[in-house]
Design an enzyme around this catalytic site. Structure first.
Site, PDB file in Angstrom:
ATOM      1  N   VAL A 296       0.717  -1.418   0.035  1.00 14.47           N
ATOM      2  CA  VAL A 296      -0.018   0.125   0.085  1.00 14.47           C
ATOM      3  C   VAL A 296       0.925   1.356  -0.082  1.00 14.47           C
ATOM      4  O   VAL A 296       0.687   2.179  -0.547  1.00 14.47           O
ATOM      5  CB  VAL A 296      -1.089  -0.104   1.197  1.00 14.47           C
ATOM      6  CG1 VAL A 296      -1.758   1.224   1.465  1.00 14.47           C
ATOM      7  CG2 VAL A 296      -1.843  -1.164   1.006  1.00 14.47           C
ATOM      8  N   ALA A 297       2.081   1.162   0.541  1.00 15.16           N
ATOM      9  CA  ALA A 297       2.943   2.341   0.974  1.00 15.16           C
ATOM     10  C   ALA A 297       3.465   2.707  -0.437  1.00 15.16           C
ATOM     11  O   ALA A 297       3.645   4.052  -0.762  1.00 15.16           O
ATOM     12  CB  ALA A 297       4.015   2.257   1.749  1.00 15.16           C
ATOM     13  N   ILE A 299       2.285   1.936  -3.515  1.00 19.99           N
ATOM     14  CA  ILE A 299       1.532   2.435  -4.585  1.00 19.99           C
ATOM     15  C   ILE A 299       0.795   3.449  -4.355  1.00 19.99           C
ATOM     16  O   ILE A 299      -0.032   3.659  -3.224  1.00 19.99           O
ATOM     17  CB  ILE A 299       0.602   1.154  -5.061  1.00 19.99           C
ATOM     18  CG1 ILE A 299       1.158  -0.254  -5.465  1.00 19.99           C
ATOM     19  CG2 ILE A 299      -0.449   1.516  -6.051  1.00 19.99           C
ATOM     20  CD1 ILE A 299       0.375  -1.566  -5.355  1.00 19.99           C
ATOM     21  N   GLU A 301      -2.216   5.072  -4.163  1.00 18.97           N
ATOM     22  CA  GLU A 301      -3.735   4.927  -4.630  1.00 18.97           C
ATOM     23  C   GLU A 301      -4.244   5.875  -5.059  1.00 18.97           C
ATOM     24  O   GLU A 301      -5.300   5.715  -6.216  1.00 18.97           O
ATOM     25  CB  GLU A 301      -4.405   4.411  -3.334  1.00 18.97           C
ATOM     26  CG  GLU A 301      -3.881   2.841  -2.920  1.00 18.97           C
ATOM     27  CD  GLU A 301      -2.798   2.838  -2.101  1.00 18.97           C
ATOM     28  OE1 GLU A 301      -2.033   2.001  -1.602  1.00 18.97           O
ATOM     29  OE2 GLU A 301      -2.082   4.025  -1.818  1.00 18.97           O
ATOM     30  N   ASP A 343      -5.976  21.199 -42.382  1.00 15.29           N
ATOM     31  CA  ASP A 343      -6.860  21.484 -43.736  1.00 15.29           C
ATOM     32  C   ASP A 343      -6.593  23.069 -44.068  1.00 15.29           C
ATOM     33  O   ASP A 343      -6.241  23.752 -43.068  1.00 15.29           O
ATOM     34  CB  ASP A 343      -8.102  20.871 -43.675  1.00 15.29           C
ATOM     35  CG  ASP A 343      -8.879  21.213 -44.929  1.00 15.29           C
ATOM     36  OD1 ASP A 343      -8.285  21.143 -45.897  1.00 15.29           O
ATOM     37  OD2 ASP A 343     -10.145  21.128 -44.704  1.00 15.29           O
ATOM     38  N   ASP A 644     -12.555  19.141 -41.433  1.00 16.78           N
ATOM     39  CA  ASP A 644     -13.926  19.572 -41.287  1.00 16.78           C
ATOM     40  C   ASP A 644     -14.828  18.679 -42.214  1.00 16.78           C
ATOM     41  O   ASP A 644     -16.148  18.745 -42.060  1.00 16.78           O
ATOM     42  CB  ASP A 644     -14.401  20.897 -41.611  1.00 16.78           C
ATOM     43  CG  ASP A 644     -13.842  21.461 -42.829  1.00 16.78           C
ATOM     44  OD1 ASP A 644     -13.328  20.502 -43.714  1.00 16.78           O
ATOM     45  OD2 ASP A 644     -13.879  22.532 -43.514  1.00 16.78           O
ATOM     46  N   ASP A 648     -11.950  13.728 -44.141  1.00 16.07           N
ATOM     47  CA  ASP A 648     -10.866  13.953 -43.143  1.00 16.07           C
ATOM     48  C   ASP A 648     -11.101  12.927 -42.092  1.00 16.07           C
ATOM     49  O   ASP A 648     -10.094  12.585 -41.094  1.00 16.07           O
ATOM     50  CB  ASP A 648     -11.101  15.474 -42.502  1.00 16.07           C
ATOM     51  CG  ASP A 648     -10.614  16.607 -43.533  1.00 16.07           C
ATOM     52  OD1 ASP A 648      -9.533  16.078 -44.253  1.00 16.07           O
ATOM     53  OD2 ASP A 648     -11.095  17.465 -43.350  1.00 16.07           O
ATOM     54  N   ASN A 710       5.246   8.479  -1.072  1.00 11.07           N
ATOM     55  CA  ASN A 710       5.082   6.980  -0.699  1.00 11.07           C
ATOM     56  C   ASN A 710       6.782   6.519  -0.403  1.00 11.07           C
ATOM     57  O   ASN A 710       6.774   5.279   0.304  1.00 11.07           O
ATOM     58  CB  ASN A 710       4.658   6.332  -1.987  1.00 11.07           C
ATOM     59  CG  ASN A 710       3.371   6.562  -2.096  1.00 11.07           C
ATOM     60  OD1 ASN A 710       2.584   7.346  -1.737  1.00 11.07           O
ATOM     61  ND2 ASN A 710       2.450   5.551  -2.514  1.00 11.07           N
ATOM     62  N   THR A 741      -5.004  13.003   2.220  1.00  6.60           N
ATOM     63  CA  THR A 741      -4.313  14.615   2.657  1.00  6.60           C
ATOM     64  C   THR A 741      -3.400  14.660   1.139  1.00  6.60           C
ATOM     65  O   THR A 741      -3.480  15.689   0.560  1.00  6.60           O
ATOM     66  CB  THR A 741      -3.255  14.039   3.722  1.00  6.60           C
ATOM     67  OG1 THR A 741      -4.033  13.693   5.025  1.00  6.60           O
ATOM     68  CG2 THR A 741      -2.698  15.401   4.064  1.00  6.60           C
ATOM     69  N   ASP A 742      -2.701  13.488   0.792  1.00  8.88           N
ATOM     70  CA  ASP A 742      -1.908  13.800  -0.407  1.00  8.88           C
ATOM     71  C   ASP A 742      -2.832  14.109  -1.753  1.00  8.88           C
ATOM     72  O   ASP A 742      -2.462  14.863  -2.515  1.00  8.88           O
ATOM     73  CB  ASP A 742      -1.052  12.464  -0.762  1.00  8.88           C
ATOM     74  CG  ASP A 742       0.386  12.405   0.356  1.00  8.88           C
ATOM     75  OD1 ASP A 742       0.398  13.436   0.972  1.00  8.88           O
ATOM     76  OD2 ASP A 742       0.961  11.436   0.270  1.00  8.88           O
TER      77      ASP A 742
END
Length: 911
Positions: A296-297, A299, A301, A343, A644, A648, A710, A741-742
């Site tokens: 978990v630390a 990655i 999340e 174009d 347009d 195209d 992390n 927080t992050d």
């Protein structure tokens, strides 16, 4: 030729083999091949052919279901790793951790799904462009039918204002003109007439063919249906759109690579630490929990959700700059663009033909004003003149107004021309002089324009007698004229004057101007009115130079593209000389122009070399555009394609980012694109590029910030284990830091304003990883610093009060990271240069993070779920002092780099 019987028709079609080049054949050959004739097909034959060829509709590509689009949001490697982490958390009884992870995964999926559901509708839009009804001749009678019932061999009637329902070989035409801009890119309508053409005739010049999906803007005609449904040129483009696979964006590839790297790192570290813990005689369940904590630390999340939300906010910002983004990653991709294939008509130009000069036998007159608004002046040199006071100019303008079928009208949204743009330009020029057809005399005869005659004549009954007014190619009218209107008098057209006018015609043409001459002739009484008898002994009046004016902001946009290191290539179906001249006027330097025929004769290697210096491609088809993108892609270029028209669509879909025109663009182009220019303004692309670069810079910033955080968590946990300490941070605390927080500060970091020189640097390398070696070094140094500070805080208290020590470490790490986020606002410029308050959202996020941490520290229910204990004011003050050097060191580093002269040359984010 009468109606052929069913057996004869089937035999003739069966024997034809591969479809021929219809434009090369004569009418009789086509009638024989398709088993048809002037009376058309019988009802029985039509039914047989419908069963054999199918209805005249486009085949539909299977539409993705909502479930398919939703499930695609889970393809990211990071998302898969998070789901695995949630499953493991459930297995070890950490339901809160698992629930928190799944919430962030679901949020990311919902956001992605909501942005992508409107994609993939190109074929539906193509289908809508086909006409719903058509008039055919069957069994000798005219019938109105559903256009889907047209079959090869049908005789089809087309008239002004109608869409052509199938690919037709023209067998009869009266002033027939077709607007093929959506199919070929040609800016002016094409005159249609019977006859055969050489095999090498490009699509845009096949005057004996009318193609499905184009519009008749003048006259009427008959044609034999030679191709229907997916066999039409229109259908071939639909097939190309279906065959083009979606392109993975650079950011998506980099995030997947990052996810794989982090997954391997997480597994490796977790396994290593578990083994170390078991060797330390720690319990298996304890070490398993620690292993989950480490995973978990490692990655981040919150990263997928922050990326998604940042892109979504960027989309709103781009919309304010008239760039409507249809797919989330497209906004970031725009910032990486290194080549724009644009174009010409309607993109770099206004798609409004305008008379800019009128050359009478006596003088040259400049006409000001652009577009269809009848506003402008007439100048001789620098002097403004009254056009009605100049006999030669007045007569020229009156002649082109009377010998004309276009009309000018003021509608909601501006002035509009009904008729061909070229004729409309002449009507507007006359309106600028104050002329109109309100008091026009009676029309008594017309000789229509065709590509052979290159002129048209309308005879009016004036008070003084019948007068023929003639309009057409100026060199043709000169050859039919014996007199000229000079200084208000009709004088003989001398050879010297004729030669002078012909030389000026060539000079005007070399400047990319489209020319239309005018002449008139009072007709003698008793003259038999035929083309040959009327159109001779004409009085030549002069000719006008007509342009499709460039957009006023296009030149500046191209200049900004150059300063940003972006290559601009004009790709158009228009005349090469016209295209080259417009490119030159816009400041787009090019060594001549390449045509579609040139492309077909060149190898990919030769084409790649030529594209380095030749930036104008004309007379190109949809297949040519796809080939150009393929060739450019070999150098890993990130290609934007603007357009347009229907033609195209395949290139828009295949390009790294397809950009369609919002006002004049077809539904096909819009649905095949990644971005729509709401105002059709090429300059808006530059604003979009700036926004895209800002987005990527900010994604890079908060990715590095989140990973440094992390690493701090990882160092704290691993360091504590190696020192024999209890688990410093439990999984739910790590998730709180990563997601709340992050996450708040990272999202606010995604709103950081663009640096002042963002458009003065070259596009980034799309193959470069979002994290380079030096970036990993910066992340590691800051992360280790944060981790060691956290261990220091924890180690002095855990033997006294484990809950308080863990809360101090938990709160301290958050405070340290809130200091650290200020470092990542810029690694080039210190805060006093970028402005401490220039990103107020980030300051609010920092205060919000502190407030949320206070809640989890002091509210009892959070004490239970997050394992926290109340802290004193002195504890908060100590943590604030311990974290302050993190910010001071970052600011000192930037000041030193600037004084050494390196900061201004460095990339905006640590590379």
């Amino acid at each position: 030729m009468g109606v052929l019987d069913r057996e004869a028709g089937e035999a003739s079609i069966a024997e034809e083999g591969p479809l021929p080049d219809w434009h090369t054949l004569m009418r009789e050959e086509i009638e024989q091949r398709l088993g048809t004739g002037p009376s058309g097909l019988s009802t029985e034959e039509v039914e047989a052919r419908l069963e054999r060829y199918g209805p005249n509709v486009l085949q539909r590509e299977a539409r993705e279901t909502r479930l398919t689009v939703f499930l695609r949001q889970f393809k990211s490697v990071l998302i898969i790793i998070l789901i695995i982490a949630a499953a493991v958390s459930f297995l070890v009884g950490e339901a809160i951790d698992a629930f928190a992870i799944l919430i962030i995964v679901a949020l990311n999926a919902v956001l992605g799904f909501s942005q992508e559901w409107q994609a993939g509708e190109a074929i539906e839009a193509l289908k809508k462009l086909l006409v719903q009804h058509a008039v055919v001749v069957r069994g000798g009678e005219r019938r109105e039918i559903d256009a889907s019932g047209i079959v090869p061999g049908d005789i089809v009637v087309v008239e002004m204002g109608e869409r052509v329902p199938a690919d037709l070989f023209i067998i009869e035409a009266t002033s027939l003109q077709v607007d093929e801009a959506p199919l070929t890119g040609e800016s002016s309508p094409v005159n249609k007439a019977p006859g055969s053409l050489p095999p090498e005739t490009p699509l845009a010049e096949r005057s004996n063919m009318a193609f499905a999906g184009t519009t008749v803007v003048n006259g009427r005609g008959y044609g034999i249906a030679v191709a229907t449904g997916m066999k039409t040129e229109f259908g071939k483009i639909a097939g190309l759109s279906q065959q083009v696979a979606d392109v993975t964006t650079p950011l998506a590839r980099q995030m997947d690579r990052l996810g794989r790297d982090l997954g391997l790192i997480a597994i490796g570290i977790a396994v290593l630490v578990v083994i170390v813990g078991l060797l330390q005689q720690r319990g298996f369940l304890e070490m398993f929990l620690i292993g989950v904590s480490l995973a978990v630390a490692v990655i981040p999340e919150g990263l997928p959700a922050v990326v998604t939300l940042t892109l979504a906010l960027g989309i709103k910002s781009m919309m304010r700059r008239n760039c409507l983004i249809r797919h989330l990653p497209a906004s970031e991709t725009l910032g990486a663009v290194s080549v724009i294939c644009t174009d010409k008509t309607g993109t770099l130009t206004r798609n409004e033909m305008t008379v800019v000069r009128v050359r009478t036998p006596g003088e040259e007159v400049t006409v000001t004003g652009a577009g269809y608004a009848p506003e402008g002046e007439f100048l001789v040199g620098e002097r403004t003149i009254d056009p009605l006071a100049d006999p030669g100019l007045r007569q020229y303008l009156r002649t082109v107004l009377l010998c004309n079928h276009a009309t000018l009208a003021l509608e909601e949204g501006g002035w509009r021309i009904f008729g061909t743009p070229t004729e409309g330009a002449l009507v507007v020029a006359a309106a600028k002089a104050g002329l109109s057809r309100d008091d026009a005399p009676e029309t008594v005869k017309e000789f229509s324009f065709n590509s052979t005659r290159k002129r048209m004549t309308i005879i009016y009954r004036e008070d003084e007698g019948d007068v023929a007014y003639v309009k057409g190619a100026p060199e043709v009218l000169l050859s039919l004229s014996s007199r000229a209107l000079l200084a208000g008098s009709v004088v003989p057209l001398t050879e010297d004057l004729r030669a002078k006018l012909l030389a000026e015609i060539e000079e005007y043409a070399s400047q990319g101007l489209r020319l239309l001459g005018a002449a008139y002739r009072p007709l003698p009484a008793g003259l038999e009115w035929t083309e040959d008898s009327v159109e001779q002994d004409l009085i030549f009046l002069g000719f006008a130079g007509i342009v499709d004016p460039p957009r006023p902001e296009a030149a500046e946009a191209i200049r900004l593209c150059k300063s940003a290191g972006i290559d601009v290539i004009m790709i158009t179906g228009d005349n090469p000389l016209t295209a080259y001249t417009i490119a030159k006027n816009l400041g787009l330097s090019s060594e001549g122009a390449l045509t579609g025929a040139d492309l077909e004769s060149m190898s990919d290697e030769d084409l790649e070399r030529r594209l380095r210096t030749t930036k104008v491609l004309s007379r190109v088809t949809a297949e040519h555009k796809l080939r150009v993108i393929d060739v450019l892609s070999k150098d890993q270029a990130v290609i934007a394609m603007t357009g347009d028209g229907v033609n195209d669509a395949p290139a828009l879909k295949k390009a790294s980012i397809g950009i369609a025109m919002g006002i004049k663009g077809t539904d096909v182009a819009k649905e095949s694109s990644d971005m729509v220019l709401v105002d059709d303004n090429f300059a808006s692309i530059v604003a979009g590029v700036e926004e895209g670069r800002r987005e990527y810079d900010n994604i890079s910033r908060f990715t590095r910030y989140l990973l440094s955080s992390n690493v701090g968590e990882l160092v704290a946990i691993v360091g504590g284990i190696l020192l024999g300490l209890p688990l410093i941070l439990i999984p739910v605390q790590i998730l709180w830091i990563n997601l709340v927080t992050d996450g708040l500060t990272a999202l606010a970091l995604g709103l950081e304003p663009a640096e002042r020189d963002v458009m003065q640097r070259k596009p980034r390398d799309p193959g470069e990883a979002i994290l380079t070696r030096s970036a990993y070094l910066v992340i590691s140094i800051l992360g280790i610093w944060l981790g060691l500070l956290t261990i220091y805080v924890f180690s002095g208290l855990y033997e006294i009060d484990l809950d308080r020590a863990r809360t101090m470490a938990f709160t301290g790490l958050i405070i340290f990271e809130l200091y650290n986020v200020l470092n990542f606002r810029s690694f080039r410029f210190p805060l006093h240069q970028i402005g401490f308050f220039s990103n107020p959202t980030l300051l609010l996020a920092i205060l919000g993070g502190l407030a949320l941490q206070a809640v989890v520290v002091y509210v009892p229910i959070f004490n239970t779920f997050l394992g926290t204990a109340p802290l004193t004011l002195a504890d908060w003050g100590l943590l604030a002092l311990l974290g302050l050097p993190v910010l001071i060191a970052g600011e000192a580093y930037k000041v030193i780099r600037l004084r050494a002269g390196k900061g201004a040359e460095a990339p905006p984010v640590p590379a």
